[in-house]
Design an enzyme around this catalytic site. Structure first.
Site, PDB file in Angstrom:
ATOM      1  N   GLY A  39       0.815  -1.210   0.000  1.00 12.44           N
ATOM      2  CA  GLY A  39       0.000   0.000   0.000  1.00 12.44           C
ATOM      3  C   GLY A  39       0.848   1.258   0.000  1.00 12.44           C
ATOM      4  O   GLY A  39       0.699   2.133  -0.863  1.00 12.44           O
ATOM      5  N   ASN A  90       5.115  -5.398   8.914  1.00 17.84           N
ATOM      6  CA  ASN A  90       5.283  -6.249  10.097  1.00 17.84           C
ATOM      7  C   ASN A  90       6.467  -5.829  10.948  1.00 17.84           C
ATOM      8  O   ASN A  90       7.464  -5.302  10.466  1.00 17.84           O
ATOM      9  CB  ASN A  90       5.366  -7.721   9.698  1.00 17.84           C
ATOM     10  CG  ASN A  90       6.654  -8.032   8.989  1.00 17.84           C
ATOM     11  OD1 ASN A  90       7.661  -8.295   9.615  1.00 17.84           O
ATOM     12  ND2 ASN A  90       6.635  -7.941   7.665  1.00 17.84           N
ATOM     13  N   CYS A 104      -1.614 -24.400  27.949  1.00 19.62           N
ATOM     14  CA  CYS A 104      -2.780 -25.151  28.406  1.00 19.62           C
ATOM     15  C   CYS A 104      -4.087 -24.427  28.075  1.00 19.62           C
ATOM     16  O   CYS A 104      -5.101 -25.060  27.831  1.00 19.62           O
ATOM     17  CB  CYS A 104      -2.693 -25.439  29.899  1.00 19.62           C
ATOM     18  SG  CYS A 104      -1.470 -26.709  30.261  1.00 19.62           S
TER      19      CYS A 104
END
Lengths: 682, 530
Positions: free
Chosen positions: A39, A130, A185
């Site tokens: 972009g 990023n 978990c």
């Protein structure tokens, strides 16, 4: 700024006014590296071509997707799936016959883009999406001493900041928000939010079924070390090992009901196993075992109501999203706000509910989608694809993640999400529009011209904000953060043959025989310290320190600054019988420190995936930092590190020995083992 | 599938079982996540007229064509000059020279998005104004860049004549300086994306919330549970207990507030109970009265809200909704509050407690919305669709109603200009310098622009009683240096800024600029005069 004469409309008047006639005349010889052809990249490429830059290297690893076309205007429908860098270069070059654009379809982190390569440019412009790549380019520019203009956008918001070593803050001077990670978990056995189920589907289940045949117990080992529930982990280990038969079925052409087999394993028998651990469900509601046939024939009913929304983060879904992959758009506070959910339209998308992928899926819909997407993915494996990993633009994987996470949500009584929402959360999607990119790209060029002219007083950090009274806000630049672990280092280049150069001799040479006690790192891996010299006779190559990487030499007493040594290739005419490395001349001279430095900023959390390629070669991950910091923090309140293994408490080698004995070192007496049973909402 | 189909018809036409979106939704994915299908639909039904095919004009258009505006027309009778070819990306270099600027630019802009309709019109604007003004008023928005000031004034006057005529965006640029303003009659915003959050009504708790807070036995609670009670509940309870011992009054004085906070801290059973820390930090909510924000109360006084309340067929849903909102705040119990928001902020809690609290708020919000709908039916809003009602109620605390003014070359209020000068005289200097340039060139197109000429012109433009601002000489000097330069990078940046505001106007989301937005690209700032 010197007044200059405009020949109205001529291509270079703009640059001439800022650069002055002499520098402007050299604009045609100026070498620009533009990282990213997305972009911002498309806009920026057009602007710098029009401004008159003569030599542009454009690098992007991506290919064109249909969803790019609403803003990346150098691309057309016919270009979809082509290299962004190649197509952008072709389209833009046609506009100015005098410009040389060198497109590279590649990753900026590849080793050939080393420090000397960066030094061949006059300026670097980032147009990245990023955090990881931004940090990398920042470090390379700081090491190479090349000016950098950093930028980012998110929806209507955006920012530009010029960065120059020793003069301004660098990208890492201000700690960036670290990606959110979830206890293993929570993801694997006790999810309570949609994002937990999405992460499970995308990062765990998809990989187990369609990814590499990897031993998924490593993160369980880590989790156990960090004190998560041992019994639960034992169950999860068994569960992971039982994927083999399902993997086989998915890869066998004509195997009946592979999708059903997968379903039975993860939504039926695995949940049954978990339920058998009565202790786990004393303080939380147990999941429901799903029944394939009953859902298919419509006789299945969930035993408890899932009507109540259980999205604990409420309106903050974007928060989880923004961080799952660590792709935070930029360090801007405003941008963070957007990422934290202030700016998204989806909350107000009621009128959009007619869009097909925004429809709520029933349990049966999800099951159908699970079966069809699993079959599609299995067919791809059977057709020769070796592994499949998540890509938000790959419909098969997105459908699979949508279906699997909604099925899991149903089992756990968690609110379901539409495919549209899941795409955003799993794919880490940030809204992007043409207008913001146009504004930001215009600002980048201006900053670049000021940097090239060295008119540093004109440099500004500029933000686009919501305030209708001040659309752009600009602030003066801050000086470097004295404690920055990136731009405060002294950088140098070592030309060598990594296959022959040995760690010990190289470090000794770099220190010029001063005999200082040092620790040596590559990124977070410790290679040696005064108590640990096992690697000194190893070649750099065997330690995986090749071209494009850095040796970080930290003074053990914290008296001198840190040295960063970039590894480069020997010149082609280097005599074969000469030493396998050329020391920099002069040798790096790190500044003597007045006071011991504060602890280095912690690195971003490693997330769910293990990143270390070196578990078995006597190398471990710690953050480079001087031992002396320990004494410095004795009298102060230490900031609690998120990772107990990143502690600068003692020599890494000692720490490792203790850990081998099964001990976990705590940072200080205030630290606790992670109690994953507590869900904190913040 | 053609891109020109509307999103709704494209997606409902194919009733397949797979949830995959069509190509159009894919193309617009990243912007749909910002302005949603409602914003996209507004954009696709918009028709924009741009007067002149300059580099700035095509930059603005590029940013409207890419996201899929319905239609654009470029009105420009000029032919492409070599200078145009050098700085306008939407011309084809030397091969465009000599051709109509409008035709070349439209052809190249249309390549960006085949779902967008584009037309070139090579008539002279003054003649269109004379002979075909209905052409201009047929658009939904008109943009003019560096147009002769007398012509701008004529267009502004035409478009000001009727409330239903399009908004008018006037853009001026000269070298590194630029400004733009939007002439509009009235602009209403429901989705303003305000950063202020609606009240949680802790000071006026609804019955179910109060009951929940009172039902908790803090003293005998399990310690883990104790540290996971959301701060909202703690505050409601502490305030309720406080009122019992203070004649039903909330803390008022500084001392009382301090004592109130101490009460909260004293409830901790462990030092590290963060939910109690949050409660203490948020204690101000107990003595900040939940009421109708003053900006919203001001809207209730708008004549249109009154006429909506008394007629059964309102022209604008916004005013029918506003009338219903006023009725709600008067007649609902408790009075003088907006309908409750169902959105809770994040807070220290466990899942069970948070979800319970969220359910309470949701249920109550639904009940109040149902009440609101009853009032709406009485104020002529019976036909308004539920999605709009939901959005209105959700954003009730941040509604915006902007009333514009007719364009003038320089802001017409001496008071506003004077205030702006006192706050930031650079903004006013630049505004005035650009206006002086337009004014000079309107008198004689090839006039020599000097600082002296600009200064003399500015003196005639300034409302009486005001003197030239301090930074005047620098602004005038900068303009005199390069009066006619349309620089590619400035055009690109201005194209982004203007298109951004145009999209806000068209989608009626976010709050657009109101006044003259001034841009200085040397020092890199923007400001708003007016």
């Amino acid at each position: 700024m010197a007044p200059s004469h405009y020949s109205s409309g001529a291509r270079t008047t703009h640059a001439e006014a800022i650069l002055g006639p002499e520098l402007n005349a050299r604009l045609g010889d100026t070498k620009v590296l533009l990282v990213g052809a997305g972009g911002i990249g498309c806009e920026l490429l057009k602007n710098i071509v029009l401004t008159g830059f003569g030599h542009i290297t454009l690098l992007d690893l991506d290919t064109i997707d249909l969803s790019n076309l609403n803003r990346q205007f150098l691309f057309r429908k016919k270009d979809v799936k082509q290299s962004k860098a190649m197509v952008a270069a072709q389209t833009a070059a046609a506009f100015n016959p005098n410009v040389h654009i060198h497109p590279i379809h590649g990753n900026i982190k590849e080793p050939q883009f080393d420090i000397s390569w960066f030094q061949s440019f006059d300026i670097v412009l980032n147009a990245l999406d990023n955090l990881d790549a931004r940090r990398h380019v920042n470090k390379m520019c700081m090491a190479a001493g090349v000016p950098l203009v950093e930028s980012g956008t998110a929806g209507y918001l955006g920012q530009v900041e010029p960065l120059l070593k020793d003069r301004t803050e660098c990208f890492d001077c201000v700690p960036k928000p670290t990606p959110k990670s979830f206890p293993v978990c929570t993801i694997r056995s006790t999810p309570s939010q949609p994002i937990h189920c999405i992460v499970w589907s995308k990062s765990y289940l998809l990989g187990q079924l369609f990814g590499e045949d990897e031993d998924a117990t490593g993160e369980l080992d880590d989790a156990e070390k960090e004190g998560e529930n041992a019994q639960e982990i034992a169950t999860l280990r068994k569960e992971a090992q039982a994927f083999n038969s399902v993997r086989q079925a998915l890869r066998t052409p004509g195997a009946p009901d592979a999708a059903k087999l997968a379903f039975q394993k993860v939504f039926n028998s695995d949940i049954r196993n978990l339920l058998s651990m009565g202790d786990m469900w004393k303080s939380r509601s147990p999941p429901t075992v799903l029944d394939f046939d009953a859902i298919m024939d419509g006789s299945f009913s969930l035993q408890r109501s899932t009507a109540g929304p259980s999205n604990v983060n409420g309106n903050n879904a974007a928060n989880g999203v923004a961080s799952v992959n660590g792709a935070v758009v930029s360090g801007s506070k405003k941008t963070e706000q957007l990422l934290n959910g202030h700016g998204h339209a989806n909350a107000s998308m009621s009128s959009a509910s007619s869009l097909k992928d925004q429809k709520r899926l029933s349990l049966r819909d999800s099951l159908d989608l699970f079966v069809s997407s699993t079959n599609r993915l299995a067919a791809r494996l059977q057709a020769g694809e070796e592994t499949i990993s998540f890509d938000k633009d790959d419909d098969d994987t997105l459908d699979f993640v949508t279906a699997a996470s909604n099925l899991r949500s149903a089992a756990y009584g968690i609110e379901d999400k539409t495919r549209w929402e899941i795409k955003e959360m799993a794919g880490n999607i940030i809204p992007a529009i043409a207008t913001t990119n146009a504004i930001i790209s215009g600002l980048i060029v201006l900053q670049a011209l000021h940097l090239l002219r060295q008119s540093y007083t004109h440099l500004r950090n500029v933000h686009i904000q919501y305030k209708p009274t001040v659309p752009l806000s600009s602030t003066s630049l801050a000086p470097p953060n004295a404690a920055c672990a990136v731009c405060r280092d002294t950088y140098s280049v070592l030309l060598c043959d990594p296959a022959r150069a040995r760690l010990g001799e190289v470090v000794e040479g770099l220190l010029g025989g001063s005999g200082r006690e040092v620790s040596v790192y590559e990124e977070k891996r410790i290679l040696s310290d005064p108590d640990f010299d096992d690697n000194n006779e190893s070649t750099l190559e065997s330690l995986n320190v090749g071209q494009g990487r850095f040796l970080t030499i930290v003074d053990e007493e914290g008296e001198y600054g840190t040295i960063g040594v970039a590894i480069g290739a020997l010149p082609p005419n280097h005599p074969i019988d000469a030493p396998p490395f050329i020391l920099p001349d002069p040798l790096p001279k790190p500044a003597r420190k007045a006071t011991p430095p504060p602890p280095a900023t912690p690195p971003p959390a490693a997330g769910l995936k293990r990143s270390a390629p070196h578990d078995d070669d006597g190398i471990e991950e710690v953050e480079p930092s001087a031992k002396r910091t320990k004494t410095a923090t004795d009298t102060e309140t230490p900031s609690a590190p998120s990772n107990p293994f990143a502690a600068p408490l003692s020599s890494p080698s000692k720490r490792r020995r203790l850990e081998e004995d099964g001990l976990v070192l705590m940072e200080d007496k205030h630290d606790k083992l992670e109690d994953e049973d507590v869900i904190e909402i913040d | 599938m053609p891109d020109s189909q509307t999103i709704e018809s494209a997606t409902t036409a194919l009733a397949t079982r797979t949830p995959q979106p069509d190509t159009k939704t894919r193309r617009y994915d990243r912007q749909l996540r910002l302005w949603a299908a409602s914003g996209q639909a507004a954009l696709e039904s918009a028709r924009v007229l741009v007067i002149s095919g300059s580099a700035t004009s095509t930059s603005i258009l590029k940013n409207l064509v890419l996201p899929g505006i319905g239609h654009f027309t470029i009105l420009d009778h000029e032919r492409v000059s070599p200078a145009d070819a050098g700085n306008n990306f939407f011309l084809e270099g030397q091969s465009s020279v000599g051709k109509f600027r409008a035709e070349e630019a439209v052809r190249l802009l249309r390549e960006l998005n085949d779902g967008v309709e584009g037309k070139a019109d090579t008539r002279i604007i003054e003649q269109v104004l004379d002979n075909d003004p209905a052409f201009i008023t047929s658009f939904s928005l008109v943009i003019a860049h560096n147009l002769n000031e007398n012509t701008v004034a004529r267009i502004a006057k035409l478009l000001w004549e009727d409330e239903t005529y399009p908004s008018f965006v006037v853009v001026r640029s000269s070298g590194f300086l630029a400004e733009f303003s939007i002439q509009f009659h009235e602009h209403t915003v429901i989705e303003s994306h305000s950063e202020t959050a609606p009240t949680l009504r802790i000071d006026k708790p609804f019955p179910a919330l109060l009951e929940y807070a009172n039902s908790l036995d803090f003293t005998n609670m399990d310690p883990t549970e104790h540290s996971h009670i959301p701060y909202v509940v703690i505050l409601v309870r502490v305030l309720e207990d406080w009122k019992k011992s203070h004649n039903g009054a909330a803390p008022k004085t500084y001392e009382e507030k301090k004592e109130f906070k101490k009460t909260i801290t004293a409830m901790k059973v462990k030092v590290d109970e963060e939910n109690f820390d949050e409660a203490e930090a948020q204690a101000y909510r107990c003595w900040t009265e939940s009421s109708v924000p003053s900006e919203i109360a001001a809207l209730f006084q708008d004549p249109k809200a009154f006429s909506a309340a008394s007629s059964s067929s309102s022209t604008s849903p916004f005013f029918a909704l506003l009338a219903a909102l006023r009725a709600f705040t008067v007649q609902h119990d408790p009075p003088q509050v907006l309908p409750l928001s169902a959105t809770l902020p994040d807070m220290k809690s466990n899942t069970v407690n948070y979800v319970h609290l969220q359910t309470l708020y949701k249920k109550r919000a639904e009940e109040e919305k149902a009440q609101f709908k009853k009032y709406l039916a009485l104020s002529g809003g019976a036909g308004i669709d539920d999605a709009l009602i939901d959005s209105f109620v959700k954003n009730a605390h941040a509604l915006k109603l902007l009333r514009g003014r007719q364009w003038t070359s320089v802001h017409s209020s001496a008071e506003t200009l004077g205030n702006s000068m006192a706050m930031n005289s650079k903004h006013v200097s630049t505004h005035l310098a650009l206006a002086s340039l337009s004014s000079l060139q309107a008198k004689q197109a090839d006039t020599k622009v000097t600082t002296e000429a600009l200064t003399a012109e500015a003196a005639t433009l300034l409302p009486s009683g005001l003197e030239l601002p301090e930074e005047w000489d620098e602004a005038a000097g900068e303009i005199a240096r390069s009066p006619n330069a349309d620089l590619p990078n400035m055009a690109a940046l201005l194209g982004g800024l203007v298109a951004q505001e145009v999209i806000k106007m068209i989608t009626k989301q976010y709050v657009p600029i109101n006044g003259y937005c001034v841009v200085d690209l040397i020092e890199m700032w923007t400001g708003v005069v007016g």
